[in-house]
Design an enzyme around this catalytic site. Sequence first.
Site, PDB file in Angstrom:
ATOM      1  N   ASP A  93       0.814  -1.530  -0.341  1.00  0.00           N
ATOM      2  CA  ASP A  93       0.353  -0.127   0.072  1.00  0.00           C
ATOM      3  C   ASP A  93       0.731   1.034  -0.587  1.00  0.00           C
ATOM      4  OD1 ASP A  93       0.804  -0.220   2.619  1.00  0.00           O
ATOM      5  OD2 ASP A  93      -0.751  -0.180   3.489  1.00  0.00           O
ATOM      6  N   GLY A  95       0.635   4.155   1.419  1.00  0.00           N
ATOM      7  CA  GLY A  95       1.104   5.565   3.423  1.00  0.00           C
ATOM      8  C   GLY A  95      -0.062   5.526   2.802  1.00  0.00           C
ATOM      9  N   GLY A  96      -1.185   5.288   3.055  1.00  0.00           N
ATOM     10  CA  GLY A  96      -2.376   6.548   2.764  1.00  0.00           C
ATOM     11  C   GLY A  96      -2.934   6.306   3.564  1.00  0.00           C
ATOM     12  N   ASP A 147      -2.115   8.476  -2.256  1.00  0.00           N
ATOM     13  CA  ASP A 147      -4.289   9.000  -1.944  1.00  0.00           C
ATOM     14  C   ASP A 147      -4.135   9.697  -0.404  1.00  0.00           C
ATOM     15  OD1 ASP A 147      -4.407   6.075  -0.748  1.00  0.00           O
ATOM     16  OD2 ASP A 147      -6.469   6.564  -1.152  1.00  0.00           O
ATOM     17  N   GLN A 191     -11.520   7.213  -4.080  1.00  0.00           N
ATOM     18  CA  GLN A 191     -12.104   8.193  -2.757  1.00  0.00           C
ATOM     19  C   GLN A 191     -13.536   8.355  -3.220  1.00  0.00           C
ATOM     20  OE1 GLN A 191     -10.633   7.428   0.210  1.00  0.00           O
ATOM     21  NE2 GLN A 191      -8.968   6.780  -0.548  1.00  0.00           N
ATOM     22  N   GLY A 218     -10.944   4.471   0.941  1.00  0.00           N
ATOM     23  CA  GLY A 218     -12.542   4.970   2.130  1.00  0.00           C
ATOM     24  C   GLY A 218     -12.805   3.920   2.294  1.00  0.00           C
ATOM     25  N   ASP A 268      -7.906  -7.450   0.648  1.00  0.00           N
ATOM     26  CA  ASP A 268      -6.516  -7.750   2.243  1.00  0.00           C
ATOM     27  C   ASP A 268      -7.799  -6.885   3.685  1.00  0.00           C
ATOM     28  OD1 ASP A 268      -5.411  -4.717   3.532  1.00  0.00           O
ATOM     29  OD2 ASP A 268      -6.308  -4.134   1.715  1.00  0.00           O
TER      30      ASP A 268
END
Length: 377
Positions: A93, A95-96, A147, A191, A218, A268
Site C-alpha cells: 500500500d 501509506g495513504g 491518496d 475515493q 476509504g 486485504d
Amino acid sequence: MSLANHFELLGRDGEARTGLLTTPHGAVRTPAFMPVGTQGAMKGLHWREMRDAGTDIVLGNTYHLMLRPGAERIAELGGLQKFTTWDGPMLTDSGGFQVMSLAQLRKVKEQGVTFRSHIDGTAIELTPERAVEVQRLLGSDIAMQLDECVRLPAERSDIERAVQLSLRWAERSKRAFEGAPAANMLFGIVQGGDSPELRRTSARGLTEIGFHGYAIGGLAVGEPQAVMLAMIEETIPSMPADRPRYLMGVGTPDDLLEAVARGIDMFDCVMPTRNGRHGMAFTRFGQINLRNARHANDPRPLDEESSWPASRNYSRAYLHHLVRSGETLGAMLLSGINVAYYQNLMQAMRTAITERNFQLFRERTRGDWARGDIAAR
C-alpha cells in the site's frame, strides 16, 4: 498512455468474476484475499503456512517499512521477497491509510503529507513521488498511488477536496512510475466517501489517467456494511471491466462474499490474524469465541471436515486453555486456522463462479453462518 494489462478474466456468474493476475513473482487467482504482513512478517505465522493455506499474494505496508528497517536498506538486501523469504507476489500500500489514521501527527498539503514518525518523532515527508520510489525500492509486484483517505462520517466538502487531491496525486504517481519494469503494476485508488457522485467522479478520473488496476479505498472506516456495499455498486460501473478491482482493508467473510457478488476481485484485511490473537476462530459455522467458558470441556475440533490440520486436530477445550492461559501457541494456531478459512472461502467462491452456481453458494454459506454451531458458541 495505455498500460499493459496483466489480468485475464476467466469467468463470470452475474457480477461475480474469476480471473488470473500475472505478476513477476507468480500468478494470483481471483477473487483473492491478501493476508497483511504489515512489517514484512505475518504476526505469529511462518511464510510456509501462508503457502500451505492457499495464499497467492500478501500485502506489505509502505509506511511501516519505510520507517523500519527503511526502503533503501531493503533494496540493498535484495528487495522484500528476498528479505522476507516470501517468494510469491506482493502488493504494497502507499501509506495513504496511515495518513488518515495518524491525524494527530500529520499535515496534508498539495505537495504531499508531512508527519512525525510514531517510532521516534522524526519529521518525514511523503509525496506521491516518494511513495512510488519507496515501493519500487521495496520491489513489490503491485504498487499503489498515494491518496488521501477520509474517515467517515465526513463533511462533503472534505470528501470532495480529498477526491480532487487524490486525483492530482494519481497523475503524479503514474508519472513517477514510468521506467518501472514492464511486468510490475501500479493501481489507482478511488475515493469519494459515502457520496455516489464523488465515487463516480473519482473512478472516471482515474480511468482517464490509466492504471494497471483500480482499488476502492476509504471504506470499512466506520460506515455500516450497507453503505460500503452501496458505494461498491455505485462505483463499479465507472471502473474498467477488463482490469482487476481491489477493495482495500476489507473485511469479514460476509463482506468478502457480498463484495465478490458485486464484482470485486481482490481484498486485504488484518482480521484473520488479529482476531486469532484475540481468541476468535472463523469457521464454516461462523465465528467462534474460544475465550468463552463453554468450550473448557468440549473435546470436539473446530471443524472435523476442514482441510486445515489445526482445525481438525486440536480440541476446542485445548484451544480454550491456550487462549485463556495467554500461550503464544493459541494465537499462532488460531491465526493459521483463520487464514486457511479465508483462503478456503476464496477458493470455494472461485469454483462456484466457474461452475456458475455462485448465488446458490452464497445463499448456503450465509445460511450456515446464520444457523451457526449454537451449542459450541
